[in-house]
Design a protein around this motif. Sequence first.
Motif, PDB file in Angstrom:
ATOM      1  N   ALA A 121       0.802  -1.227   0.000  1.00 41.46           N
ATOM      2  CA  ALA A 121       0.000   0.000   0.000  1.00 41.46           C
ATOM      3  C   ALA A 121       0.831   1.271   0.000  1.00 41.46           C
ATOM      4  O   ALA A 121       0.359   2.309  -0.476  1.00 41.46           O
ATOM      5  CB  ALA A 121      -0.924  -0.002   1.226  1.00 41.46           C
ATOM      6  N   THR A 122       2.055   1.228   0.509  1.00 38.17           N
ATOM      7  CA  THR A 122       2.843   2.452   0.700  1.00 38.17           C
ATOM      8  C   THR A 122       3.015   3.271  -0.577  1.00 38.17           C
ATOM      9  O   THR A 122       2.861   4.505  -0.541  1.00 38.17           O
ATOM     10  CB  THR A 122       4.199   2.118   1.332  1.00 38.17           C
ATOM     11  OG1 THR A 122       3.981   1.599   2.645  1.00 38.17           O
ATOM     12  CG2 THR A 122       5.072   3.365   1.442  1.00 38.17           C
ATOM     13  N   PRO A 240     -12.918   1.613   1.543  1.00 39.66           N
ATOM     14  CA  PRO A 240     -12.459   0.265   1.866  1.00 39.66           C
ATOM     15  C   PRO A 240     -11.621  -0.329   0.734  1.00 39.66           C
ATOM     16  O   PRO A 240     -11.851  -0.054  -0.447  1.00 39.66           O
ATOM     17  CB  PRO A 240     -13.767  -0.517   2.039  1.00 39.66           C
ATOM     18  CG  PRO A 240     -14.736   0.184   1.134  1.00 39.66           C
ATOM     19  CD  PRO A 240     -14.356   1.638   1.184  1.00 39.66           C
ATOM     20  N   ILE A 241     -10.654  -1.143   1.121  1.00 40.84           N
ATOM     21  CA  ILE A 241      -9.876  -1.951   0.189  1.00 40.84           C
ATOM     22  C   ILE A 241     -10.453  -3.363   0.275  1.00 40.84           C
ATOM     23  O   ILE A 241     -10.433  -3.967   1.345  1.00 40.84           O
ATOM     24  CB  ILE A 241      -8.383  -1.942   0.560  1.00 40.84           C
ATOM     25  CG1 ILE A 241      -7.849  -0.507   0.526  1.00 40.84           C
ATOM     26  CG2 ILE A 241      -7.578  -2.848  -0.364  1.00 40.84           C
ATOM     27  CD1 ILE A 241      -6.491  -0.348   1.201  1.00 40.84           C
ATOM     28  N   LEU A 242     -10.982  -3.865  -0.836  1.00 38.78           N
ATOM     29  CA  LEU A 242     -11.772  -5.098  -0.817  1.00 38.78           C
ATOM     30  C   LEU A 242     -11.072  -6.251  -1.519  1.00 38.78           C
ATOM     31  O   LEU A 242     -10.275  -6.054  -2.441  1.00 38.78           O
ATOM     32  CB  LEU A 242     -13.126  -4.860  -1.493  1.00 38.78           C
ATOM     33  CG  LEU A 242     -13.995  -3.738  -0.925  1.00 38.78           C
ATOM     34  CD1 LEU A 242     -15.234  -3.557  -1.788  1.00 38.78           C
ATOM     35  CD2 LEU A 242     -14.381  -4.024   0.521  1.00 38.78           C
ATOM     36  N   ALA A 274      -7.672   5.344  -5.166  1.00 43.39           N
ATOM     37  CA  ALA A 274      -6.572   4.606  -4.522  1.00 43.39           C
ATOM     38  C   ALA A 274      -7.076   3.279  -3.957  1.00 43.39           C
ATOM     39  O   ALA A 274      -6.406   2.245  -4.066  1.00 43.39           O
ATOM     40  CB  ALA A 274      -5.941   5.447  -3.420  1.00 43.39           C
ATOM     41  N   SER A 275      -8.266   3.286  -3.356  1.00 41.34           N
ATOM     42  CA  SER A 275      -8.801   2.051  -2.777  1.00 41.34           C
ATOM     43  C   SER A 275      -9.104   1.031  -3.876  1.00 41.34           C
ATOM     44  O   SER A 275      -8.901  -0.172  -3.680  1.00 41.34           O
ATOM     45  CB  SER A 275     -10.054   2.343  -1.957  1.00 41.34           C
ATOM     46  OG  SER A 275     -11.169   2.642  -2.787  1.00 41.34           O
ATOM     47  N   GLN A 276      -9.587   1.507  -5.029  1.00 40.33           N
ATOM     48  CA  GLN A 276      -9.885   0.592  -6.128  1.00 40.33           C
ATOM     49  C   GLN A 276      -8.613  -0.033  -6.687  1.00 40.33           C
ATOM     50  O   GLN A 276      -8.565  -1.245  -6.963  1.00 40.33           O
ATOM     51  CB  GLN A 276     -10.621   1.354  -7.242  1.00 40.33           C
ATOM     52  CG  GLN A 276     -11.967   1.914  -6.821  1.00 40.33           C
ATOM     53  CD  GLN A 276     -12.992   0.838  -6.506  1.00 40.33           C
ATOM     54  OE1 GLN A 276     -13.439   0.134  -7.384  1.00 40.33           O
ATOM     55  NE2 GLN A 276     -13.345   0.710  -5.242  1.00 40.33           N
ATOM     56  N   LEU A 277      -7.569   0.766  -6.840  1.00 44.73           N
ATOM     57  CA  LEU A 277      -6.296   0.246  -7.341  1.00 44.73           C
ATOM     58  C   LEU A 277      -5.712  -0.791  -6.385  1.00 44.73           C
ATOM     59  O   LEU A 277      -5.190  -1.825  -6.807  1.00 44.73           O
ATOM     60  CB  LEU A 277      -5.312   1.402  -7.550  1.00 44.73           C
ATOM     61  CG  LEU A 277      -5.637   2.335  -8.717  1.00 44.73           C
ATOM     62  CD1 LEU A 277      -4.726   3.567  -8.668  1.00 44.73           C
ATOM     63  CD2 LEU A 277      -5.487   1.617 -10.053  1.00 44.73           C
ATOM     64  N   LEU A 278      -5.800  -0.508  -5.079  1.00 43.20           N
ATOM     65  CA  LEU A 278      -5.283  -1.457  -4.093  1.00 43.20           C
ATOM     66  C   LEU A 278      -6.127  -2.727  -4.047  1.00 43.20           C
ATOM     67  O   LEU A 278      -5.593  -3.828  -3.876  1.00 43.20           O
ATOM     68  CB  LEU A 278      -5.224  -0.802  -2.710  1.00 43.20           C
ATOM     69  CG  LEU A 278      -3.977   0.031  -2.448  1.00 43.20           C
ATOM     70  CD1 LEU A 278      -4.155   0.908  -1.211  1.00 43.20           C
ATOM     71  CD2 LEU A 278      -2.759  -0.871  -2.287  1.00 43.20           C
ATOM     72  N   SER A 279      -7.428  -2.589  -4.205  1.00 43.98           N
ATOM     73  CA  SER A 279      -8.287  -3.777  -4.251  1.00 43.98           C
ATOM     74  C   SER A 279      -7.916  -4.652  -5.442  1.00 43.98           C
ATOM     75  O   SER A 279      -7.820  -5.883  -5.321  1.00 43.98           O
ATOM     76  CB  SER A 279      -9.762  -3.362  -4.346  1.00 43.98           C
ATOM     77  OG  SER A 279     -10.166  -2.641  -3.199  1.00 43.98           O
ATOM     78  N   ARG A 281      -5.001  -4.756  -6.967  1.00 44.91           N
ATOM     79  CA  ARG A 281      -3.668  -5.317  -6.759  1.00 44.91           C
ATOM     80  C   ARG A 281      -3.697  -6.487  -5.775  1.00 44.91           C
ATOM     81  O   ARG A 281      -3.114  -7.551  -6.027  1.00 44.91           O
ATOM     82  CB  ARG A 281      -2.723  -4.229  -6.233  1.00 44.91           C
ATOM     83  CG  ARG A 281      -1.371  -4.711  -5.762  1.00 44.91           C
ATOM     84  CD  ARG A 281      -0.488  -5.184  -6.895  1.00 44.91           C
ATOM     85  NE  ARG A 281       0.703  -5.844  -6.400  1.00 44.91           N
ATOM     86  CZ  ARG A 281       1.771  -5.217  -5.915  1.00 44.91           C
ATOM     87  NH1 ARG A 281       1.804  -3.887  -5.859  1.00 44.91           N
ATOM     88  NH2 ARG A 281       2.813  -5.909  -5.499  1.00 44.91           N
ATOM     89  N   LEU A 282      -4.380  -6.328  -4.676  1.00 40.00           N
ATOM     90  CA  LEU A 282      -4.385  -7.358  -3.645  1.00 40.00           C
ATOM     91  C   LEU A 282      -5.205  -8.574  -4.061  1.00 40.00           C
ATOM     92  O   LEU A 282      -4.868  -9.705  -3.715  1.00 40.00           O
ATOM     93  CB  LEU A 282      -4.928  -6.776  -2.341  1.00 40.00           C
ATOM     94  CG  LEU A 282      -4.013  -5.742  -1.683  1.00 40.00           C
ATOM     95  CD1 LEU A 282      -4.735  -5.049  -0.540  1.00 40.00           C
ATOM     96  CD2 LEU A 282      -2.744  -6.387  -1.173  1.00 40.00           C
TER      97      LEU A 282
END
Length: 289
Positions: A121-122, A240-242, A274-279, A281-282
Motif C-alpha cells: 500500500a505504501t 475500503p480496500i476489498l 486509490a482504494s480501487q487500485l489497491l483492491s 492489486r491485492l
Amino acid sequence: MSVQLVHVEAPLPAPFDAMTHDADIAGESTEYIAGAQRRPSTNAASRMIAVLDTFGGPLGVLGVSDVALAAGVPKSTAHRMLGILLAQRYIERVGNRYRLASRVFELGSHVSGLRRLRDIATPYMTELHRETLSTVHLAVLDGPDVLYVEKIFGHGGPPCPTTVGGRNRAHATALGKALLSRTSVDLVHGLTHDGRLDKTTPNTVGSVSALLVQLSRARDEGFATETAECRPGLSCVAAPILDWNTGRPIAAISVSTSAGHVNSARFRQRVHNASQLLSDRLTSSHALC
C-alpha cells in the motif's frame, strides 16, 4: 486471499438498509490505554500478557502502580513480571518507570500479513499524499477498533496525532465506517450493549441506529466521511480496500485534513481511486496469502 487481517468472520451481509435495522442502534488523546478495563488474570501466562499489553496505549512510559491497575494484578505481581520483561529486553527502564524496548519492535516487524499489506500500500499512499498534501492512513478493523498500519504525512498539513500501531474506535473514524459498511449488521450491533456508542468528541455518532444510516450511505457511495468525530478540527474521507473475490474488506485508506475540506469532490475521488487500485492489486496477486 487471506482476510483474517481485519478480524471479520461474519458472512458478507446484504447491503445495509438503515430503516430495517433501526431497532437499536484522528490522535493519541483519543487512543486509550490497553487493558484499562481488564478483568483480573487467572494464570501466570495471562497475567504476563496483561502486563505487557498495558504498554499498548498512548502514554508509553508507565510506573509499577500504573501497570498493576491497568493489568488488574497486585502491585507485587506487576513488579515481578516487569523484572522478567526487563531481563528479556521486552521493556527498558526510564528512571523508576518502564517503556517498551527494541525487542518488541523487532517482533512486531515480523507480523507478515500486516507488513506485506503496508509494503504493497505504501506507494499508493505516497502518491495520494503527493496529490492531496494531507495525512494518509492505512488501517484494518480489529474488534471495535481500527488499528493503524501505516501513516504518511508532511510538513504542511494540520497535525493529526495518530500513531502507527495505535487505535481509535471504529465508529468514530471514517476508516472504521468504511470497513464497517462492508461487514455484517450483527457486528455493528456488537459494538454496544445498549444501543449507545462511546463519544470521543461531541460530534461522534452516538447511537447504532444513526451509525447504520451512515454505513448505508457509505456502502452506496463507496466511501465514508467524518468531521470532528474523532478529533476536533479534523475531517477524514476513507474508502475500503476489498477482496473482489469475496467482497470482504481487507483494510481501508484515508485522507485526513482540516475540518470542512474533506467534502471536496477531489479528495473523495482520489481516495476512492486509490482504494480501487489497491483492491485490484491485492485481489489479483493474492499478495496477503
